[in-house]
Design a protein around this motif. Structure first.
Motif, PDB file in Angstrom:
ATOM      1  N   ARG A 184      23.610  28.285  34.224  1.00 22.16           N
ATOM      2  CA  ARG A 184      24.905  29.002  33.884  1.00 22.16           C
ATOM      3  C   ARG A 184      25.667  27.690  33.310  1.00 22.16           C
ATOM      4  O   ARG A 184      25.427  26.574  33.472  1.00 22.16           O
ATOM      5  CB  ARG A 184      25.583  29.946  34.900  1.00 22.16           C
ATOM      6  CG  ARG A 184      24.725  31.211  34.740  1.00 22.16           C
ATOM      7  CD  ARG A 184      25.355  32.170  35.869  1.00 22.16           C
ATOM      8  NE  ARG A 184      25.620  31.728  37.027  1.00 22.16           N
ATOM      9  CZ  ARG A 184      26.200  32.445  38.251  1.00 22.16           C
ATOM     10  NH1 ARG A 184      26.522  33.563  37.913  1.00 22.16           N
ATOM     11  NH2 ARG A 184      26.047  31.986  39.433  1.00 22.16           N
ATOM     12  N   THR A 185      27.099  28.196  33.126  1.00 21.97           N
ATOM     13  CA  THR A 185      27.771  26.878  32.858  1.00 21.97           C
ATOM     14  C   THR A 185      28.887  26.643  34.066  1.00 21.97           C
ATOM     15  O   THR A 185      29.486  25.446  34.394  1.00 21.97           O
ATOM     16  CB  THR A 185      29.137  27.142  31.826  1.00 21.97           C
ATOM     17  OG1 THR A 185      29.682  28.476  32.208  1.00 21.97           O
ATOM     18  CG2 THR A 185      28.244  27.378  30.589  1.00 21.97           C
ATOM     19  N   MET A 187      29.396  27.642  38.759  1.00 20.50           N
ATOM     20  CA  MET A 187      28.965  28.522  39.906  1.00 20.50           C
ATOM     21  C   MET A 187      27.621  28.563  40.348  1.00 20.50           C
ATOM     22  O   MET A 187      27.275  29.147  41.458  1.00 20.50           O
ATOM     23  CB  MET A 187      29.375  30.027  39.479  1.00 20.50           C
ATOM     24  CG  MET A 187      30.680  30.362  39.109  1.00 20.50           C
ATOM     25  SD  MET A 187      31.868  30.083  40.543  1.00 20.50           S
ATOM     26  CE  MET A 187      31.765  31.244  41.386  1.00 20.50           C
TER      27      MET A 187
ATOM     28  N   ARG B 129      38.750  29.653  30.307  1.00 22.67           N
ATOM     29  CA  ARG B 129      37.210  30.261  30.518  1.00 22.67           C
ATOM     30  C   ARG B 129      36.819  29.447  32.029  1.00 22.67           C
ATOM     31  O   ARG B 129      36.239  30.035  32.953  1.00 22.67           O
ATOM     32  CB  ARG B 129      36.102  30.182  29.512  1.00 22.67           C
ATOM     33  CG  ARG B 129      36.459  31.290  28.283  1.00 22.67           C
ATOM     34  CD  ARG B 129      35.561  31.327  27.226  1.00 22.67           C
ATOM     35  NE  ARG B 129      35.619  32.404  26.387  1.00 22.67           N
ATOM     36  CZ  ARG B 129      35.374  33.617  26.532  1.00 22.67           C
ATOM     37  NH1 ARG B 129      34.775  34.007  27.571  1.00 22.67           N
ATOM     38  NH2 ARG B 129      35.800  34.377  25.650  1.00 22.67           N
ATOM     39  N   TYR B 130      36.864  28.272  31.765  1.00 23.20           N
ATOM     40  CA  TYR B 130      36.367  27.553  32.879  1.00 23.20           C
ATOM     41  C   TYR B 130      37.327  27.609  34.267  1.00 23.20           C
ATOM     42  O   TYR B 130      36.956  27.675  35.493  1.00 23.20           O
ATOM     43  CB  TYR B 130      36.291  25.819  32.780  1.00 23.20           C
ATOM     44  CG  TYR B 130      35.011  25.603  32.109  1.00 23.20           C
ATOM     45  CD1 TYR B 130      34.841  25.753  30.750  1.00 23.20           C
ATOM     46  CD2 TYR B 130      33.832  25.628  33.137  1.00 23.20           C
ATOM     47  CE1 TYR B 130      33.630  25.557  30.234  1.00 23.20           C
ATOM     48  CE2 TYR B 130      32.700  24.989  32.416  1.00 23.20           C
ATOM     49  CZ  TYR B 130      32.603  25.043  30.764  1.00 23.20           C
ATOM     50  OH  TYR B 130      31.364  25.074  30.304  1.00 23.20           O
ATOM     51  N   ALA B 133      36.177  30.787  35.678  1.00 18.59           N
ATOM     52  CA  ALA B 133      34.765  31.095  36.008  1.00 18.59           C
ATOM     53  C   ALA B 133      34.301  31.407  37.331  1.00 18.59           C
ATOM     54  O   ALA B 133      33.569  32.038  37.668  1.00 18.59           O
ATOM     55  CB  ALA B 133      33.937  29.837  35.742  1.00 18.59           C
ATOM     56  N   ASN B 135      35.982  33.789  38.974  1.00 28.41           N
ATOM     57  CA  ASN B 135      36.031  35.354  38.998  1.00 28.41           C
ATOM     58  C   ASN B 135      35.025  36.226  38.126  1.00 28.41           C
ATOM     59  O   ASN B 135      35.088  35.971  37.107  1.00 28.41           O
ATOM     60  CB  ASN B 135      37.482  35.747  38.524  1.00 28.41           C
ATOM     61  CG  ASN B 135      38.570  35.291  39.279  1.00 28.41           C
ATOM     62  OD1 ASN B 135      39.051  33.723  39.249  1.00 28.41           O
ATOM     63  ND2 ASN B 135      39.227  35.864  40.234  1.00 28.41           N
ATOM     64  N   LEU B 136      34.045  36.895  39.068  1.00 24.69           N
ATOM     65  CA  LEU B 136      33.140  37.544  38.280  1.00 24.69           C
ATOM     66  C   LEU B 136      33.858  39.009  37.774  1.00 24.69           C
ATOM     67  O   LEU B 136      34.565  39.716  38.416  1.00 24.69           O
ATOM     68  CB  LEU B 136      32.015  38.118  39.202  1.00 24.69           C
ATOM     69  CG  LEU B 136      31.265  36.893  39.448  1.00 24.69           C
ATOM     70  CD1 LEU B 136      30.098  37.266  40.524  1.00 24.69           C
ATOM     71  CD2 LEU B 136      30.822  35.962  38.463  1.00 24.69           C
ATOM     72  N   TYR B 142      34.605  39.806  29.723  1.00 24.62           N
ATOM     73  CA  TYR B 142      35.944  38.528  29.841  1.00 24.62           C
ATOM     74  C   TYR B 142      36.588  38.571  28.530  1.00 24.62           C
ATOM     75  O   TYR B 142      37.543  38.097  28.708  1.00 24.62           O
ATOM     76  CB  TYR B 142      34.901  37.368  30.006  1.00 24.62           C
ATOM     77  CG  TYR B 142      34.300  37.430  31.363  1.00 24.62           C
ATOM     78  CD1 TYR B 142      32.966  37.278  31.285  1.00 24.62           C
ATOM     79  CD2 TYR B 142      35.013  37.209  32.519  1.00 24.62           C
ATOM     80  CE1 TYR B 142      31.903  37.252  32.364  1.00 24.62           C
ATOM     81  CE2 TYR B 142      34.195  37.179  33.693  1.00 24.62           C
ATOM     82  CZ  TYR B 142      32.897  37.206  33.778  1.00 24.62           C
ATOM     83  OH  TYR B 142      32.002  37.065  34.794  1.00 24.62           O
TER      84      TYR B 142
ATOM     85  N   VAL C 684      29.213  34.422  33.806  1.00 23.82           N
ATOM     86  CA  VAL C 684      30.616  34.039  34.306  1.00 23.82           C
ATOM     87  C   VAL C 684      31.535  33.825  32.973  1.00 23.82           C
ATOM     88  O   VAL C 684      30.948  33.638  31.740  1.00 23.82           O
ATOM     89  CB  VAL C 684      30.756  32.748  35.071  1.00 23.82           C
ATOM     90  CG1 VAL C 684      29.934  33.091  36.374  1.00 23.82           C
ATOM     91  CG2 VAL C 684      30.369  31.597  34.417  1.00 23.82           C
ATOM     92  N   SER C 686      33.052  31.304  31.407  1.00 23.17           N
ATOM     93  CA  SER C 686      32.558  30.070  30.916  1.00 23.17           C
ATOM     94  C   SER C 686      31.375  30.376  30.051  1.00 23.17           C
ATOM     95  O   SER C 686      30.913  29.375  29.152  1.00 23.17           O
ATOM     96  CB  SER C 686      32.751  28.869  31.488  1.00 23.17           C
ATOM     97  OG  SER C 686      32.126  29.118  32.979  1.00 23.17           O
ATOM     98  N   ASP C 687      30.459  31.279  30.178  1.00 21.89           N
ATOM     99  CA  ASP C 687      29.242  31.342  29.797  1.00 21.89           C
ATOM    100  C   ASP C 687      29.201  32.105  28.157  1.00 21.89           C
ATOM    101  O   ASP C 687      28.262  31.864  27.450  1.00 21.89           O
ATOM    102  CB  ASP C 687      28.271  32.350  30.447  1.00 21.89           C
ATOM    103  CG  ASP C 687      27.817  31.691  31.867  1.00 21.89           C
ATOM    104  OD1 ASP C 687      27.277  32.283  32.903  1.00 21.89           O
ATOM    105  OD2 ASP C 687      28.194  30.350  31.991  1.00 21.89           O
ATOM    106  N   LEU C 688      30.349  32.519  27.825  1.00 24.81           N
ATOM    107  CA  LEU C 688      30.533  33.607  26.717  1.00 24.81           C
ATOM    108  C   LEU C 688      31.492  33.091  25.599  1.00 24.81           C
ATOM    109  O   LEU C 688      32.486  32.628  26.185  1.00 24.81           O
ATOM    110  CB  LEU C 688      30.545  34.920  27.161  1.00 24.81           C
ATOM    111  CG  LEU C 688      29.731  35.554  28.215  1.00 24.81           C
ATOM    112  CD1 LEU C 688      30.297  36.636  28.845  1.00 24.81           C
ATOM    113  CD2 LEU C 688      28.463  36.173  27.365  1.00 24.81           C
TER     114      LEU C 688
END
Lengths: 286, 164, 755
Positions: A184-185, A187, B129-130, B133, B135-136, B142, C684, C686-688
């Protein structure tokens, strides 16, 4: 479970050495509390170092940096001097987990948890970091690359506590970088980590240090990879030799995060990319 | 309760005392001892951010902090965001932008977003976004969360310009 | 009272606009109470002991040491849950899944449970329970489970749907077949035939809120259950059946739900909590840990699918066959059958056949996950269509348009389609600006379609008008994503009053008749319909009261814009009466004014979608990044567009996670290795990128507003949309989902070596 808040590293060391049961140090808790939750550890005593004065501070001197054992990743990430001197160490530290993890995670904790995939360890090694270790009787300083001995194992004797991590003042024309591969990016635990530190002289690599993470039981220093870069301006042949040396140094396992082949392959790919970043940070022209 | 320890702390600006076992997390202490159930346990191991709070201004997962560590520190939770019955602009924007569906992750996102905007009032999309990250969210993808944060940031910047 | 379900085209005042949801403030302030947020005086903590083995005989359970631990108030095993299901195999399977009966069938299967005064005591008690297991051979792969040599999990399973009937038990629960036409002739006509096999790994709904409940059973047979659920009425019925309680005596209150997606339509720990409470005579709070959620609730099937499709040079698909193997976990399910129904549903293919095999394995009992079984089938079929298109030399969208299903098309699973929106979504995709965005190096674009039936089901709604003219709308379908606001909007629309005057809430099981679960995308459709009819009910009462107040006959009263109007010349002097005015006098005109409706809402209207995905693949690591994503879906009528968009984006994101990184990883020992959010990798933030959405509205003729279910379809196209994008970016056709970096890199390598 007993909880103690010593006022000095020496006091902490004393508590640990006197404890007959299972004793654990607590800094950021991002590893310890997970193990507690999963029932992997049952501490009799937890020694929280965070109330020790100055242990959450970064001291800068002519010799370099002394990073207290309780300094969090987010504090490291905001330290202008550290970022300018060792951007690779800072970015490695800042890659450990989310912003929430960064609010707690420490270099010392990352090191002592001794996971093969720890992000900050290869970068600390490449930068020549040292651990200041305090025992109940004496103090000693050990290069970070000698601290981890195996997964979950360190060279710390019973009762020894890391008080600080030191980084030298970088020589002129030094640049370092850390890259890791995750699916992923954010975590994820590193599937592969590569740290490279270079010193240039007249635009050519004079000194290099290459350390890999997540591809062996401990972080691996790869002298052959460093030699591949010395004397070069990062031409394609040097980069290929670098990649090959890194892949050859890998001794990973197959697990839910990656296979042997994949890790070995990607170590080489990341090494080339990290080298280019370090080279540019050192003032090199690509 | 084994090794119960009395903890004196500050939660959302109020002095609070509670007793908890030494091995209990701050997340559990806040929920069960202090009665603030805005903090949620999504995983208990720091992977989902549903338990996000700040401790002395640092964004943390409260499941990875011991309850006893709160001694003498300042803890803020989602319950501390609104003041005197007025929603914080972030809370209002989350509602306006439909940035919540089931809402279980929302408290964690709000605390994380506020902490982001406090240190960086003008973040770009990537920075938002980062920063979030950790927080799911499983419901929204999102998209509307990021838009709500961008919109709140804009309003907050305008308001702070006015104050000067 | 009977009401017309037919769609009527009209202009809306409230419906179709964007209103803030009524439960928003509670959710952003932390006040909203979810499953784990309730407590009762004297409550005990419940914890479950689970099998560490994939398959094992439970030789003996010794609870004596645990019972002696101070603070332990009750310990139960299957002995405390006698089978009172009266031969109902489905209920018996649920019972056995909640608590093992002599045999642990998967890693994580519950074998015992305790209730103790606090968390530490409960955890300690679990450690003191001594279970003697005898390990048995296990099987976790769907194809391996079908082999002769596989260990047979249930002696009673003899494959249904096979002629002649097998003589020996196996792990194959059922064979299903559907379709129409002449397959052989169809392939004979084809100029190009593509045949491929696909595999998809098991995924979990991944709701952020673990299962949690607070159970309280009284000695007189009454009981209460506070629980996070998608269907508190169904939970009530199932729990009552399993525990031998009278249904009306079990009051179930649904908490706010922190995500379900189908996974909270089944009971897992609730019967256990009730049984513990019954034994301990105290309330028991049982909350699942995250690892328990992954190991012991209801993930989706893993599958193995073969597809063969043939087409003429002009792009007409002449024949299509799919053979699909789905595992249902340790108990039989209908998952393959559902896959068969959806596989070719988007297209008009004269000769089509789907064969499904439902198989059992030593994994947790599979539950529904948002359009269950459809994403896997779509992955296989939509990928194959792109391969066909490539072979023929026709654009993927045009290939789909050439074969698209329309009104009047005979669906592969039987019915004839009414007005449907798949062609509209494809045309909208073709015209969408996303299709003109420039692709950079290593980037590729993919398109895919998806379908879901959507269901109706039993619904019951009350509408009560207070004396000040504000309205309480009492619903029985759980609000998972904001439907409360849509229901309030519908009530406001019907009554002709401002949205703010209506308050919607979800009632407990003692306050309303039965409501089916929030699943099958039925929430807004069904509750919406019941709300419309309940409002129309209330309107007839309002008109009656107005007539009384005026002293005229009811026939001369109409309702318009929130007011009663007297029609006819003789009444032209009568000023209109607003809802407020009528309500204020209700005490003297006949009492409280209410409307009510029970309906089995039928004809939920199929939901079709087309997605566009741009992906960038790192050729040296195989890692994919979603660069751009667009969802175009037919909603029939979007009551609250904000929440419809939210469903599109949320479903697409789950599909993207499934396409890229989510999978259950089992070891050779049959145990789950990644039972947590660290290594079960959902997307997450930042993935999208932002997910673009376009709502189309092809009215559903069987709903007064034209509403179609929207919640599920959006998870169906992403696997293939991503797969097709990767194929266009790299030239590699991925046939194994998730398309994680190592798999993609291996594909790139294979392609390089081949060339």
């Amino acid at each position: 479970m007993r909880y103690a808040t010593p006022a000095s590293a020496k006091e902490a060391a004393g508590m640990l050495s006197k404890e007959k049961g299972a004793a654990f140090l607590l800094a950021g808790g991002t590893d310890l509390l997970v193990k507690l939750k999963m029932g992997m550890v049952e501490p009799d005593l937890v020694v929280d170092i965070k109330r020790i004065p100055k242990i959450d501070q970064i001291q800068t001197s002519a010799k370099g940096f002394t990073i207290g054992a309780a300094v969090s990743g987010s504090v490291i990430g905001q330290h202008k001097g550290l970022k300018a001197a060792w951007p690779g160490v800072v970015e490695a530290a800042n890659l450990i987990g989310s912003d929430q993890i960064q609010g707690r995670a420490t270099l010392a904790g990352n090191l002592c948890n001794a996971s093969p995939a720890a992000d900050s360890v290869p970068a600390m090694i490449a930068a020549g970091a040292k651990a200041v270790i305090v025992g109940p009787q004496k103090k000693r300083t050990v290069p970070v690359e000698k601290v981890v001995q195996g997964p979950g194992k360190t060279c710390l004797a019973r009762g020894e506590v890391i008080e600080a991590i030191t980084l030298p003042k970088p020589e002129a024309k030094t640049g370092d970088a850390y890259l890791r591969f995750i699916p992923r990016t954010e975590m994820d635990i590193a599937v592969v980590g590569v740290a490279i530190s270079l010193k240039l002289e007249r635009g050519v690599v004079k000194k290099a240090k290459v350390a890999l993470g997540a591809v062996a039981p401990t972080a691996v220093v790869v002298p052959a990879a460093a030699r591949a870069l010395v004397g070069s301006k990062l031409d394609d042949a040097a980069l290929e030799k670098l990649a090959a040396a890194c892949s050859a140094a890998c001794n990973p396992i197959d697990d839910k995060r990656g296979t042997v082949e994949y890790r070995t392959r990607v170590a080489g790919v990341l090494a080339k990319r990290a080298a280019k970043i370090a080279f540019q940070r050192a003032g090199g022209a690509l | 309760m084994s090794n119960a320890t009395l903890v004196s702390t500050t939660v959302n600006g109020d002095p609070v005392q509670f007793a908890c076992p030494t091995d209990e997390s701050l997340m559990t202490a806040l929920r069960n001892r202090v009665g603030l159930t805005g903090v949620k346990e999504g995983c208990g191991t720091g992977d989902c951010g549903a338990c996000t709070v700040t401790v002395d201004g640092s964004l943390v997962c409260s499941c990875l902090v011991l309850g006893v560590e709160a001694e003498g520190r300042e803890v803020t939770t989602v319950e501390g965001l609104s003041q005197d019955g007025e929603l914080h602009v972030l809370q209002q924007k989350f509602i306006d932008h439909a940035a919540l569906q089931c809402g279980i992750c929302t408290p964690g996102f709000l605390v994380a977003a506020k902490t982001l905007l406090d240190r960086n009032p003008n973040p770009n999309e990537t920075e938002i976004r980062y920063a979030l990250a950790g927080n799911l969210c499983r419901c929204t993808g999102y998209d509307k969360i990021v838009r709500a944060v961008q919109d709140a940031a804009k309003d907050m910047r305008k308001a702070s310009k006015k104050r000067r | 009272m009977g009401h017309e379900q037919k769609y009527v085209d009209k202009k809306y005042e409230v419906v179709g606009t964007r209103f803030n949801r009524p439960d928003g403030i509670d959710k952003v302030t932390g006040k909203a109470r979810y499953g784990a947020d309730a407590s009762a005086p004297g409550q005990l903590v419940g914890r479950v002991l689970r099998s560490p083995h994939a398959h094992a005989s439970i030789v003996k359970i010794n609870t004596s040491k645990a019972e002696k631990l101070p603070g332990v108030k009750a310990i139960i095993t299957s002995a405390d849950l006698p089978d009172v299901t009266g031969g109902d195999q489905g209920l018996a399977d649920i019972l056995e899944n909640c608590m093992a009966r002599g045999r642990a069938l998967y890693d994580g299967h519950a074998v015992a449970a305790v209730a103790a005064v606090d968390e530490q005591t409960a955890a300690q008690a679990l450690k003191l329970i001594d279970v003697k297991y005898k390990k048995l051979p296990h099987v976790t792969d769907v194809d391996e489970a079908m082999c002769e040599s596989a260990p047979v999990i249930h002696d009673r399973i003899i494959t249904r749907g096979v002629e002649p009937k097998p003589t020996k038990p196996s792990n194959v629960a059922a064979r299903t077949q559907m379709g129409h036409g002449d397959i052989e002739a169809g392939f004979a006509e084809a100029d190009v035939v593509i045949e491929k096999s696909y595999k998809t790994e098991q995924t979990h709904q991944g709701y952020i809120e673990p299962h949690a409940c607070l159970a309280s059973v009284n000695p007189d047979g009454t009981a209460e259950l506070w629980v996070t659920t998608q269907g508190h009425f169904v939970f009530r019925n199932v729990c009552a059946s399993l525990l031998g309680l009278d249904i009306a005596k079990l009051k179930v209150t649904s908490s706010e739900i922190g995500g379900g997606f189908g996974g909270k339509t089944h009971v897992w720990v609730e019967p256990v909590a009730l049984a513990l409470s019954r034994k301990a005579n105290r309330p028991v709070k049982l909350v699942m840990g995250r690892d328990e959620v992954f190991r012991a609730t209801g993930p989706t099937s893993s599958t193995s699918i073969d597809v063969k499709m043939g087409a003429k040079k002009d792009g007409t698909i002449t024949a299509a066959v799919a053979e699909m193997r789905y595992q249902g976990g340790a108990f039989p399910g209908n998952w393959a059958m559902l896959g068969c129904m959806t596989a070719f549903a988007c297209y008009d293919i004269k000769n089509n056949q789907s064969i499904g095999w439902d198989v059992v394995v030593n994994r947790p009992k599979v539950a529904a996950y948002r359009a269950p079984s459809a994403p896997m089938a779509a992955f296989a079929v939509e990928s194959t269509i792109d391969e066909l298109a490539k072979e023929i030399g026709i654009a993927p969208i045009d290939m789909r348009l050439k074969n698209v299903a329309r009104e009047g098309t005979l669906a592969p699973y039987g019915p004839t389609y009414g007005p449907i929106g798949i062609e509209h979504t494809l045309k909208a995709v073709k015209d969408h600006p996303h299709m003109r965005a420039k692709l950079k190096k290593n980037q590729g674009r993919g398109v895919a379609c998806g379908f879901w039936f959507n269901i109706g089901g039993q619904t019951c709604t009350d509408l009560n008008i207070s004396v000040d003219g504000t309205v309480n709308l009492t619903l029985g379908t759980v609000d998972v994503g904001g439907s409360r606001s849509s229901m309030a909007m519908i009530a406001a629309e019907e009554l002709g009053i401002p949205y703010e005057q209506v308050r919607a809430n979800i009632a407990d099981t003692t306050s309303l008749g039965h409501n089916d679960m929030t699943e099958g995308s039925r929430g807004t459709f069904s509750s919406g319909m019941a709300t419309i009819f309940a409002a129309r009910d209330a309107i007839s009462v309002l008109k009656q009261r107005a007539a009384k107040m005026w002293g005229i006959t009811e026939e001369d009263v109409i309702w318009e814009n929130g007011q009663a109007l007297a029609t006819g010349d003789s009444h032209s002097n009568l000023p209109p009466l607003s809802l407020k005015e009528i309500a204020a006098k209700s005490g003297r005109t006949g009492g409280p004014i209410a409307g009510h409706n029970e309906v089995v809402a039928d004809g939920a209207g199929m939901g079709f979608a087309s997605h566009i995905c741009d992906v960038e693949v790192d050729p040296e690591t195989g890692r994919s990044t979603i660069v751009r994503y667009t969802v175009v879906q037919d909603a029939g009528k979007a009551i609250n567009p904000d929440y419809v968009e939210g469903q599109f984006q949320g479903g697409a994101t789950q599909g993207i996670g499934w396409a890229l990184n989510e999978e259950y990883i089992y070891g050779d020992d049959g145990c789950l290795q990644n039972a947590g959010f660290l290594d079960y990798r959902i997307p997450v933030c930042s993935d999208l990128p932002f997910i673009d959405t376009q709502i189309l509205e092809v009215p559903n003729p069987l709903h007064p507003y034209g509403v179609r279910g929207v919640g599920e379809t959006s998870i169906v196209p992403p696997l293939a949309a991503v797969g097709n994008a990767i194929a266009n970016a790299t030239g590699v056709r991925m046939t194994h989902a998730p398309m994680s970096p190592p798999r993609v890199l291996a594909g790139i390598d294979t392609l390089e070596h081949a060339s």
